[in-house]
Design a protein around this motif. Structure first.
Motif, short mmCIF file in Angstrom:
data_model
loop_
_atom_site.label_atom_id
_atom_site.label_comp_id
_atom_site.label_asym_id
_atom_site.label_seq_id
_atom_site.Cartn_x
_atom_site.Cartn_y
_atom_site.Cartn_z
N SER A 51 3.86 -1.92 -10.04
CA SER A 51 4.07 -0.84 -11.01
C SER A 51 3.88 0.52 -10.36
O SER A 51 4.13 1.54 -10.99
N PHE A 52 3.42 0.55 -9.11
CA PHE A 52 3.02 1.79 -8.44
C PHE A 52 2.06 2.56 -9.33
O PHE A 52 2.14 3.77 -9.50
N GLY A 53 1.12 1.79 -9.90
CA GLY A 53 0.12 2.35 -10.80
C GLY A 53 -1.14 2.75 -10.08
O GLY A 53 -1.16 2.95 -8.86
N THR A 54 -2.24 2.82 -10.84
CA THR A 54 -3.47 3.41 -10.31
C THR A 54 -4.15 2.60 -9.22
O THR A 54 -4.93 3.15 -8.45
N GLU A 55 -3.89 1.30 -9.14
CA GLU A 55 -4.50 0.47 -8.10
C GLU A 55 -3.47 -0.17 -7.18
O GLU A 55 -3.80 -0.98 -6.32
N SER A 56 -2.21 0.20 -7.35
CA SER A 56 -1.12 -0.48 -6.66
C SER A 56 -1.12 -0.27 -5.16
O SER A 56 -0.68 -1.13 -4.39
N ALA A 57 -1.58 0.89 -4.71
CA ALA A 57 -1.50 1.20 -3.28
C ALA A 57 -2.27 0.19 -2.44
O ALA A 57 -1.88 -0.09 -1.30
N ALA A 58 -3.36 -0.35 -2.97
CA ALA A 58 -4.17 -1.29 -2.19
C ALA A 58 -3.36 -2.55 -1.86
O ALA A 58 -3.33 -2.99 -0.70
N LEU A 59 -2.72 -3.15 -2.85
CA LEU A 59 -1.92 -4.35 -2.60
C LEU A 59 -0.74 -4.03 -1.70
O LEU A 59 -0.41 -4.80 -0.79
N LEU A 60 -0.09 -2.90 -1.93
CA LEU A 60 1.06 -2.53 -1.11
C LEU A 60 0.64 -2.31 0.35
O LEU A 60 1.38 -2.66 1.27
N LYS A 61 -0.54 -1.76 0.56
CA LYS A 61 -1.05 -1.55 1.91
C LYS A 61 -1.29 -2.90 2.61
O LYS A 61 -0.89 -3.09 3.77
N MET A 63 0.12 -5.75 1.89
CA MET A 63 1.42 -6.36 2.14
C MET A 63 2.11 -5.72 3.33
O MET A 63 2.67 -6.40 4.20
N ALA A 64 2.07 -4.38 3.40
CA ALA A 64 2.74 -3.68 4.50
C ALA A 64 2.15 -4.06 5.85
O ALA A 64 2.87 -4.13 6.85
N ASP A 65 0.84 -4.31 5.88
CA ASP A 65 0.20 -4.73 7.12
C ASP A 65 0.66 -6.13 7.54
O ASP A 65 0.65 -6.46 8.73
N VAL A 66 1.03 -6.96 6.57
CA VAL A 66 1.55 -8.30 6.87
C VAL A 66 3.02 -8.22 7.23
O VAL A 66 3.46 -8.75 8.25
N ASP A 67 3.81 -7.56 6.38
CA ASP A 67 5.26 -7.42 6.61
C ASP A 67 5.80 -6.35 5.66
O ASP A 67 5.98 -6.62 4.46
N PRO A 68 6.09 -5.15 6.15
CA PRO A 68 6.58 -4.07 5.27
C PRO A 68 8.00 -4.29 4.76
O PRO A 68 8.48 -3.52 3.93
N ALA A 69 8.66 -5.34 5.25
CA ALA A 69 10.04 -5.61 4.81
C ALA A 69 10.11 -6.60 3.64
O ALA A 69 11.20 -6.90 3.16
N ILE A 70 8.96 -7.11 3.19
CA ILE A 70 8.98 -7.95 1.99
C ILE A 70 9.55 -7.12 0.83
O ILE A 70 9.12 -5.99 0.61
N GLN A 94 4.78 6.54 3.12
CA GLN A 94 3.54 6.43 3.88
C GLN A 94 3.32 5.04 4.45
O GLN A 94 2.83 4.89 5.58
N LEU A 95 3.67 4.02 3.68
CA LEU A 95 3.44 2.64 4.12
C LEU A 95 4.61 2.05 4.90
O LEU A 95 4.51 0.93 5.40
N GLY A 96 5.71 2.77 4.97
CA GLY A 96 6.86 2.27 5.71
C GLY A 96 7.54 1.10 5.05
O GLY A 96 8.09 0.23 5.73
N LEU A 97 7.53 1.06 3.72
CA LEU A 97 8.18 -0.03 2.99
C LEU A 97 9.69 0.12 3.14
O LEU A 97 10.25 1.20 2.93
N TYR A 188 -8.52 1.63 -0.03
CA TYR A 188 -8.02 3.01 -0.17
C TYR A 188 -8.63 3.91 0.91
O TYR A 188 -7.93 4.71 1.54
N ARG A 189 -9.94 3.78 1.09
CA ARG A 189 -10.64 4.67 2.03
C ARG A 189 -10.21 4.39 3.46
O ARG A 189 -9.85 5.33 4.20
N LEU A 190 -10.21 3.13 3.87
CA LEU A 190 -9.87 2.79 5.25
C LEU A 190 -8.39 3.04 5.54
O LEU A 190 -8.03 3.35 6.67
N GLY A 191 -7.55 2.89 4.53
CA GLY A 191 -6.12 3.10 4.72
C GLY A 191 -5.68 4.52 4.46
O GLY A 191 -4.48 4.83 4.58
N ASN A 192 -6.63 5.38 4.11
CA ASN A 192 -6.32 6.78 3.79
C ASN A 192 -5.19 6.86 2.75
O ASN A 192 -4.23 7.63 2.91
N LEU A 193 -5.33 6.06 1.70
CA LEU A 193 -4.30 5.98 0.68
C LEU A 193 -4.50 7.05 -0.39
O LEU A 193 -5.62 7.25 -0.87
#
Length: 242
Positions: A51-61, A63-70, A94-97, A188-193
């Motif tokens: 949803s690119f909502g208030t907590e979405s960046a964590a999961l997207l980060k 995922m991007a570390d595993v494979d940003p092309a998913i 930022q995450l290169g999705l 969020y903190r470690l990924g500077n999200l």
């Protein structure tokens, strides 16, 4: 992925039953769950719904570390805050999705069932159905499994979700089922999200504009969704995608 998870997944048949996968992955980290889903299903048949909502960046980060092309499926329901649309674009860069798909409801459906854009007030379930549930079912047709960001600590119907479950004919992976708010904050903190722009304005969970309100102190994170409507889910997690 840990050796034990790698060994059990490697030995499992293609697309095993959800219960068997949940048994293997119930204590795996979010990254291990996503990596396992990718290995089992393959990128061409796996999507992450965000949803690119208030907590979405964590999961997207993660995922991007595993494979940003998913592939990432984003439901642009037509009622979203501009801040959410801007946040989608910010995180994508930022995450290169590389494969974010913004899915909209069909114009013919909106013209037929919600010509005055007032359905959210008279029948919010029907509004969610035409703006989210049906578009998601359409978007997921090419995929055998999908990943989402629900968490047990969000409460309500989410308080006992498994890590892997069956969703109609598809597998549904909940890699954040076991995470805590503190773990999300650490990502969020470690990924500077960047936070969702509406968090600073008191929104703990953000959906469509008419059905989203600020949360009060002490309320759970989704208390501001469909306030006063006796509704806690839009339907994409309670209606099988078939």
């Amino acid at each position: 992925m840990s050796a034990i998870v790698q060994q059990e997944i490697s030995a499992a048949p293609a697309l095993p039953p959800a219960a068997a996968l949940d048994e293997v992955l119930r204590h795996a980290s979010p990254a291990e769950v996503i990596a396992a889903a990718l290995k089992i299903v393959g990128r061409a048949h796996l999507a992450l719904v965000s949803s690119f909502g208030t907590e979405s960046a964590a999961l997207l980060k993660v995922m991007a570390d595993v494979d940003p092309a998913i592939p990432v499926v984003f439901l642009d329901a037509g009622w979203l805050f501009q801040e959410t649309l801007d946040y989608r674009d910010t995180l994508t860069r930022q995450l290169g999705l590389t494969d974010v798909r913004s899915i909209k409801p069909l114009e013919e459906t909106l013209s037929r069932e919600d010509p005055d854009k007032e359905l959210w007030f008279s029948d919010p379930d029907a509004c969610c159905r035409i703006r989210k549930v049906e578009p998601l079912a359409r978007a997921l047709k090419p995929f055998a499994a999908w990943i989402n960001g629900r968490k047990r600590f969000q409460g309500g119907a989410r308080s006992d979700i498994p890590v892997v479950e069956q969703d109609g004919a598809r597998l549904k992976f909940n890699p954040f089922a076991n995470v805590s708010p503190e773990e999300i904050e650490a990502i969020y903190r470690l990924g500077n999200l960047p936070p969702h722009p509406l968090v600073a304005k008191g929104f703990l969970s953000v959906g469509c504009m008419p059905c989203t309100s600020r949360s009060e102190a002490g309320e759970d994170s989704r208390a501001g969704r469909w306030r006063g409507k006796g509704k806690t889910e839009c339907g994409i997690h309670t209606t099988p995608t078939s």
